[in-house]
Design a protein around this motif. Sequence first.
Motif, PDB file in Angstrom:
ATOM      1  N   LEU A 103     -19.256 -37.332  12.446  1.00  0.00           N
ATOM      2  CA  LEU A 103     -19.161 -36.766  11.100  1.00  0.00           C
ATOM      3  C   LEU A 103     -18.060 -35.711  11.017  1.00  0.00           C
ATOM      4  O   LEU A 103     -17.890 -34.888  11.924  1.00  0.00           O
ATOM      5  CB  LEU A 103     -20.485 -36.120  10.690  1.00  0.00           C
ATOM      6  CG  LEU A 103     -21.641 -37.089  10.462  1.00  0.00           C
ATOM      7  CD1 LEU A 103     -22.931 -36.313  10.237  1.00  0.00           C
ATOM      8  CD2 LEU A 103     -21.362 -38.008   9.273  1.00  0.00           C
ATOM      9  N   GLU A 104     -17.332 -35.724   9.901  1.00  0.00           N
ATOM     10  CA  GLU A 104     -16.245 -34.770   9.716  1.00  0.00           C
ATOM     11  C   GLU A 104     -16.800 -33.388   9.371  1.00  0.00           C
ATOM     12  O   GLU A 104     -17.675 -33.264   8.527  1.00  0.00           O
ATOM     13  CB  GLU A 104     -15.315 -35.283   8.611  1.00  0.00           C
ATOM     14  CG  GLU A 104     -14.473 -36.452   9.105  1.00  0.00           C
ATOM     15  CD  GLU A 104     -14.515 -37.679   8.221  1.00  0.00           C
ATOM     16  OE1 GLU A 104     -14.483 -37.535   6.994  1.00  0.00           O
ATOM     17  OE2 GLU A 104     -14.591 -38.800   8.774  1.00  0.00           O
ATOM     18  N   GLY A 105     -16.279 -32.388  10.041  1.00  0.00           N
ATOM     19  CA  GLY A 105     -16.753 -31.019   9.806  1.00  0.00           C
ATOM     20  C   GLY A 105     -17.860 -30.598  10.761  1.00  0.00           C
ATOM     21  O   GLY A 105     -18.277 -29.436  10.747  1.00  0.00           O
ATOM     22  N   ARG A 108     -16.782 -27.626  13.060  1.00  0.00           N
ATOM     23  CA  ARG A 108     -16.723 -26.342  12.354  1.00  0.00           C
ATOM     24  C   ARG A 108     -18.137 -25.782  12.194  1.00  0.00           C
ATOM     25  O   ARG A 108     -18.403 -24.612  12.462  1.00  0.00           O
ATOM     26  CB  ARG A 108     -16.062 -26.529  10.978  1.00  0.00           C
ATOM     27  CG  ARG A 108     -16.106 -25.320  10.071  1.00  0.00           C
ATOM     28  CD  ARG A 108     -15.173 -24.219  10.498  1.00  0.00           C
ATOM     29  NE  ARG A 108     -13.776 -24.602  10.336  1.00  0.00           N
ATOM     30  CZ  ARG A 108     -12.749 -23.935  10.857  1.00  0.00           C
ATOM     31  NH1 ARG A 108     -12.960 -22.846  11.569  1.00  0.00           N
ATOM     32  NH2 ARG A 108     -11.507 -24.345  10.670  1.00  0.00           N
ATOM     33  N   ASN A 126     -11.451 -36.334  11.108  1.00  0.00           N
ATOM     34  CA  ASN A 126     -10.899 -35.017  10.785  1.00  0.00           C
ATOM     35  C   ASN A 126      -9.932 -34.473  11.832  1.00  0.00           C
ATOM     36  O   ASN A 126      -8.718 -34.542  11.644  1.00  0.00           O
ATOM     37  CB  ASN A 126     -12.057 -34.044  10.523  1.00  0.00           C
ATOM     38  CG  ASN A 126     -11.612 -32.733   9.947  1.00  0.00           C
ATOM     39  OD1 ASN A 126     -10.591 -32.676   9.268  1.00  0.00           O
ATOM     40  ND2 ASN A 126     -12.343 -31.680  10.229  1.00  0.00           N
TER      41      ASN A 126
ATOM     42  N   PRO B 111     -18.543 -38.916   1.988  1.00  0.00           N
ATOM     43  CA  PRO B 111     -19.884 -39.245   2.523  1.00  0.00           C
ATOM     44  C   PRO B 111     -20.010 -38.962   4.025  1.00  0.00           C
ATOM     45  O   PRO B 111     -21.115 -38.756   4.510  1.00  0.00           O
ATOM     46  CB  PRO B 111     -20.035 -40.743   2.229  1.00  0.00           C
ATOM     47  CG  PRO B 111     -18.659 -41.244   1.951  1.00  0.00           C
ATOM     48  CD  PRO B 111     -17.866 -40.084   1.434  1.00  0.00           C
ATOM     49  N   ASN B 112     -18.880 -38.943   4.740  1.00  0.00           N
ATOM     50  CA  ASN B 112     -18.928 -38.659   6.177  1.00  0.00           C
ATOM     51  C   ASN B 112     -18.827 -37.181   6.492  1.00  0.00           C
ATOM     52  O   ASN B 112     -18.644 -36.805   7.649  1.00  0.00           O
ATOM     53  CB  ASN B 112     -17.800 -39.393   6.897  1.00  0.00           C
ATOM     54  CG  ASN B 112     -18.052 -40.883   6.951  1.00  0.00           C
ATOM     55  OD1 ASN B 112     -19.197 -41.313   7.062  1.00  0.00           O
ATOM     56  ND2 ASN B 112     -16.998 -41.663   6.830  1.00  0.00           N
ATOM     57  N   CYS B 113     -18.925 -36.334   5.477  1.00  0.00           N
ATOM     58  CA  CYS B 113     -18.868 -34.891   5.722  1.00  0.00           C
ATOM     59  C   CYS B 113     -20.217 -34.428   6.257  1.00  0.00           C
ATOM     60  O   CYS B 113     -21.269 -34.875   5.798  1.00  0.00           O
ATOM     61  CB  CYS B 113     -18.530 -34.144   4.441  1.00  0.00           C
ATOM     62  SG  CYS B 113     -18.537 -32.358   4.656  1.00  0.00           S
ATOM     63  N   ILE B 114     -20.169 -33.507   7.203  1.00  0.00           N
ATOM     64  CA  ILE B 114     -21.393 -32.964   7.804  1.00  0.00           C
ATOM     65  C   ILE B 114     -22.335 -32.388   6.735  1.00  0.00           C
ATOM     66  O   ILE B 114     -23.552 -32.503   6.846  1.00  0.00           O
ATOM     67  CB  ILE B 114     -21.042 -31.903   8.880  1.00  0.00           C
ATOM     68  CG1 ILE B 114     -22.281 -31.399   9.630  1.00  0.00           C
ATOM     69  CG2 ILE B 114     -20.282 -30.718   8.292  1.00  0.00           C
ATOM     70  CD1 ILE B 114     -22.869 -32.374  10.592  1.00  0.00           C
ATOM     71  N   ASN B 117     -24.964 -34.647   5.459  1.00  0.00           N
ATOM     72  CA  ASN B 117     -25.816 -35.270   6.461  1.00  0.00           C
ATOM     73  C   ASN B 117     -26.689 -34.274   7.215  1.00  0.00           C
ATOM     74  O   ASN B 117     -27.408 -34.659   8.122  1.00  0.00           O
ATOM     75  CB  ASN B 117     -24.933 -36.012   7.484  1.00  0.00           C
ATOM     76  CG  ASN B 117     -24.240 -37.204   6.853  1.00  0.00           C
ATOM     77  OD1 ASN B 117     -24.786 -38.289   6.781  1.00  0.00           O
ATOM     78  ND2 ASN B 117     -23.025 -36.995   6.353  1.00  0.00           N
ATOM     79  N   GLU B 118     -26.592 -33.019   6.861  1.00  0.00           N
ATOM     80  CA  GLU B 118     -27.300 -31.968   7.586  1.00  0.00           C
ATOM     81  C   GLU B 118     -27.864 -31.008   6.529  1.00  0.00           C
ATOM     82  O   GLU B 118     -27.207 -30.769   5.511  1.00  0.00           O
ATOM     83  CB  GLU B 118     -26.263 -31.273   8.482  1.00  0.00           C
ATOM     84  CG  GLU B 118     -26.723 -30.184   9.381  1.00  0.00           C
ATOM     85  CD  GLU B 118     -27.322 -30.634  10.714  1.00  0.00           C
ATOM     86  OE1 GLU B 118     -27.314 -31.843  11.052  1.00  0.00           O
ATOM     87  OE2 GLU B 118     -27.815 -29.746  11.398  1.00  0.00           O
ATOM     88  N   PRO B 119     -29.084 -30.468   6.739  1.00  0.00           N
ATOM     89  CA  PRO B 119     -29.598 -29.510   5.748  1.00  0.00           C
ATOM     90  C   PRO B 119     -28.842 -28.185   5.829  1.00  0.00           C
ATOM     91  O   PRO B 119     -29.190 -27.314   6.618  1.00  0.00           O
ATOM     92  CB  PRO B 119     -31.071 -29.336   6.143  1.00  0.00           C
ATOM     93  CG  PRO B 119     -31.139 -29.729   7.576  1.00  0.00           C
ATOM     94  CD  PRO B 119     -30.035 -30.713   7.829  1.00  0.00           C
ATOM     95  N   MET B 120     -27.786 -28.043   5.054  1.00  0.00           N
ATOM     96  CA  MET B 120     -26.929 -26.849   5.124  1.00  0.00           C
ATOM     97  C   MET B 120     -26.257 -26.639   3.784  1.00  0.00           C
ATOM     98  O   MET B 120     -26.206 -27.539   2.959  1.00  0.00           O
ATOM     99  CB  MET B 120     -25.864 -27.044   6.214  1.00  0.00           C
ATOM    100  CG  MET B 120     -24.953 -28.240   5.947  1.00  0.00           C
ATOM    101  SD  MET B 120     -23.757 -28.575   7.260  1.00  0.00           S
ATOM    102  CE  MET B 120     -22.596 -27.229   7.006  1.00  0.00           C
ATOM    103  N   TYR B 138     -15.554 -27.584   5.702  1.00  0.00           N
ATOM    104  CA  TYR B 138     -15.973 -28.296   6.912  1.00  0.00           C
ATOM    105  C   TYR B 138     -15.104 -29.509   7.197  1.00  0.00           C
ATOM    106  O   TYR B 138     -14.510 -29.617   8.253  1.00  0.00           O
ATOM    107  CB  TYR B 138     -17.457 -28.673   6.804  1.00  0.00           C
ATOM    108  CG  TYR B 138     -18.312 -27.430   6.825  1.00  0.00           C
ATOM    109  CD1 TYR B 138     -18.570 -26.774   8.024  1.00  0.00           C
ATOM    110  CD2 TYR B 138     -18.804 -26.873   5.655  1.00  0.00           C
ATOM    111  CE1 TYR B 138     -19.304 -25.608   8.065  1.00  0.00           C
ATOM    112  CE2 TYR B 138     -19.550 -25.698   5.676  1.00  0.00           C
ATOM    113  CZ  TYR B 138     -19.797 -25.081   6.885  1.00  0.00           C
ATOM    114  OH  TYR B 138     -20.507 -23.918   6.919  1.00  0.00           O
ATOM    115  N   CYS B 139     -14.984 -30.447   6.253  1.00  0.00           N
ATOM    116  CA  CYS B 139     -14.277 -31.698   6.570  1.00  0.00           C
ATOM    117  C   CYS B 139     -12.832 -31.689   6.077  1.00  0.00           C
ATOM    118  O   CYS B 139     -12.095 -32.636   6.340  1.00  0.00           O
ATOM    119  CB  CYS B 139     -15.028 -32.889   5.996  1.00  0.00           C
ATOM    120  SG  CYS B 139     -14.830 -33.088   4.224  1.00  0.00           S
TER     121      CYS B 139
END
Lengths: 314, 151
Positions: A103-105, A108, A126, B111-114, B117-120, B138-139
């Motif tokens: 996953l991107e990011g 970070r 990324n 859609p591929n950003c953290i 996909n993460e509770p944040m 982030y991305c």
Amino acid sequence: MNRSLVTLADHSREKIEYLIRMAQEFEQHPNRLLLQGRVVATLFFEPSTRTRLSFETAANRLGARVIGFADPKVTSGTKGETLKDTILMVSNYVDIIVMRHYLEGAARYASEIAPVPIINAGDGANQHPSQTMLDLYTIYQTQGTLENLQIYLVGDLKYGRTVHSLLMAMRHFNPTFHFIAPDELAMPETYKTYCRQYNIRYEEHQDFDADVISGADILYMTRVQKERFSDLMEYERVKDRYLLKLDMLSHAKDTMRILHPLPRVNEIEYAIDDDPHAYYFQQARNGLFVRQALICDALGISLEQVKNDKTIIL
Amino acid sequence: MKRQELIVSALDHGTVIDHIPCDRLFDVIDLLHLRQMTSKVTIGFNLKSHKMGTKSIIKIADRFFTDAELNQLSVVTPNVSLSIIRDYEVVEKKQVCLPDELRGIIRCNNPNCITNNEPMATFFHVIDKEQGAVRCHYCNHEQDIHQAKLV
């Protein structure tokens, strides 16, 4: 201070040169006990064998111990554990985390929550800073400078993460870039804008032949992947146009070197491997020294300490 | 006072948010957490407007928002009018402006950003206030704020 390495984008020219000098020390003496007593985690949420082996070798040759996983199927992520929980758990055990994630990011984010430094070993499409750093190191090694070079990027310039990062990291050194790619995989407008913003000269070429590359200092080849094409007819039409053949090197400068992030499929003819211009295997070898430097820097070990290191194993 | 303005009652103390595009009214309600509000809130929806054709208006009694809270509105309604009312008088008029950073307001469209996909919380840097271009912390994906979906 957070010493994590997430991206090279924010690194100054001085920092890049400093890391190159540190990697040179490790090239001279790769075997040391500088990290004896430390534990390095390699968390690969996405398989990447050569990157993982390179980082693990770097840690092992400095006397550190390595824990981790190479395959996400064996982790709790598949049971629904969040990245945060995995990172906080592993942070309890180790001094530094090398992480590859799909996953991107992700890098970070991990660097913001982890109490130990994180080294980004690739986060989706990324960033992949250790690859970029080893490219810079190899360019410096082969040309004796990073300044004023003619750098030719060939193949997949649209999705190729390595060429984008390289382009951005070279902004300090007055390069001229040459883009050679099929239309479907051309350099995205964002990066051309980036070039204009930082006064980086670039030219786009339609042909890929001996004349076009005769001015090159660095010929950076990448793989043109079939799955990147929406139109397979187009792929069939262009797939052989971006293959490097031995006879294309007839006008090349003696000092020109061919780089490739590997793995290679057929984009560099095997006959070229024995040509003095070929440098991709030495490039991969440099990954070891560069990663030794990146791990030490993230752990707060300075160039001065590396130079005065008394733990060298001869 | 014109008749049109009497449709929603006058406010003695509080905040008036006027000229809200009707399709953004409920976004404003969400962004300012008005559902949780205990003081008196008057909402006018599909009112006639000379400037906009139709508009919405919100009057919130006894509540004064911080600039940071109000600037969140710039994401959905860059051109609203804000009036601070004390003793039935408008004592201050404000413009919302896009802040330098947006935390937890919009989603990343990658859609591929953290963050998807993460509770944040999401986090964006505003890179061009005029064009409304933002970049995910982030991305690194850039997106147009006018196309952004709220969290």
